[in-house]
Design a protein around this motif. Sequence first.
Motif, PDB file in Angstrom:
ATOM      1  N   TYR A   1     -61.157  -2.172 -67.625  1.00 57.14           N
ATOM      2  CA  TYR A   1     -61.835  -3.034 -66.657  1.00 57.14           C
ATOM      3  C   TYR A   1     -63.101  -2.365 -66.131  1.00 57.14           C
ATOM      4  N   MET A   2     -63.030  -1.067 -65.838  1.00 55.50           N
ATOM      5  CA  MET A   2     -64.199  -0.354 -65.317  1.00 55.50           C
ATOM      6  C   MET A   2     -65.319  -0.317 -66.345  1.00 55.50           C
TER       7      MET A   2
ATOM      8  N   HIS B   1     -65.746  -2.480 -68.823  1.00 58.58           N
ATOM      9  CA  HIS B   1     -66.256  -3.841 -68.998  1.00 58.58           C
ATOM     10  C   HIS B   1     -67.217  -4.197 -67.868  1.00 58.58           C
ATOM     11  N   THR B   2     -66.838  -3.861 -66.642  1.00 53.28           N
ATOM     12  CA  THR B   2     -67.694  -4.183 -65.498  1.00 53.28           C
ATOM     13  C   THR B   2     -69.024  -3.453 -65.574  1.00 53.28           C
ATOM     14  N   GLN B   3     -68.963  -2.138 -65.891  1.00 49.72           N
ATOM     15  CA  GLN B   3     -70.188  -1.347 -65.955  1.00 49.72           C
ATOM     16  C   GLN B   3     -71.093  -1.809 -67.086  1.00 49.72           C
TER      17      GLN B   3
ATOM     18  N   LYS C   1     -71.197  -4.789 -68.394  1.00 43.58           N
ATOM     19  CA  LYS C   1     -71.735  -6.105 -68.056  1.00 43.58           C
ATOM     20  C   LYS C   1     -72.931  -5.963 -67.113  1.00 43.58           C
ATOM     21  N   ILE C   2     -72.809  -5.058 -66.140  1.00 45.88           N
ATOM     22  CA  ILE C   2     -73.919  -4.833 -65.208  1.00 45.88           C
ATOM     23  C   ILE C   2     -75.127  -4.270 -65.942  1.00 45.88           C
TER      24      ILE C   2
END
Length: 313
Positions: A106-107, A109-111, A113-114
């Motif tokens: 999740y971390m 994927h979030t990073q 995506k940003i």
Amino acid sequence: MKKAPEKVGRAIAQDIDFLKKLCSCVWHLEIEPVEFEEKWNKVISKFHLNDHEWLAYMYNIRDMWIPAYFRYLFLGGIMRTTSRSESENNFFTMFTNPHLTLIEFYMRHTQNKIDNDSKNKRPECKTPIPLEKDASELFTTTIFYEFQYELEIGCFNCGVEEMKKDNELYIFNLREGTRRRTFDVVFDPTTFDTKCFCKKLERDEGNALEECINAVDKKMLLNDLWSEIHACVSLVQNNEDDLSDLVKKLRAMRVNVPNDVHVPNEVHVPNSDKRMKSDREKSIEQSQKKKRLCKACGELGYHDSRNCPRKVK
């Protein structure tokens, strides 16, 4: 075709021209079978592989796997099913692996995506002011939204109550929304400096520019220091007496260093582009590595028989 380098031998496989010419005739989707045979024979003759058993066998069954022989058949892309699958696997292994935890996934994927949004997308501007457009191209998405919020308040919620000129300075008295309190903004047209007496920038962010300047000056000073040290060492490295004197002088200087100066356990090498990794980053990198079977203890882990923790010394 992945077996070709292994079958033809290392000497020919290392020749980039061989693989390039072979793949260009095998995977060409716009040539007829006759053209393929001509190209194939030229490659085989050029690299003296006429008597190669495996290549001769593959050529004899060419009508079963060469795309040129299937040009007139509708295949729905099944000729590239394997390559598509391998391409997808290669893509996803850059972001995940079988040992990755859900939190780490999740971390990442979030990073990612940003990062992708910051590089490839431009946030929507809410004002026609060129400053906002320039900020959308300069800042990351997160920082831009913070800037846009303040800009939007300044454009739509703030009004000029009074303007006056004092010497060469312009003083604007501003009111924000329905607040009773007003603040003065001083603008110097000679230096383009602007100062607001609400002190929000100083209160929330501090003097960021001054801190950046101090950091740059400190880094330049450290680089100069290391340059001088390396220059001194290079001058005396061939003379044992001079080298000994230099060591004594450096030790004497270290004794005079105040006790309250913090000496780090790990020293960062100057002029290095790599930064020191945190324990969290090291643990994430460790989890991405594939576990191996240790012959010493018989367990799966990140070690082998040479550095096994259970190995008897």
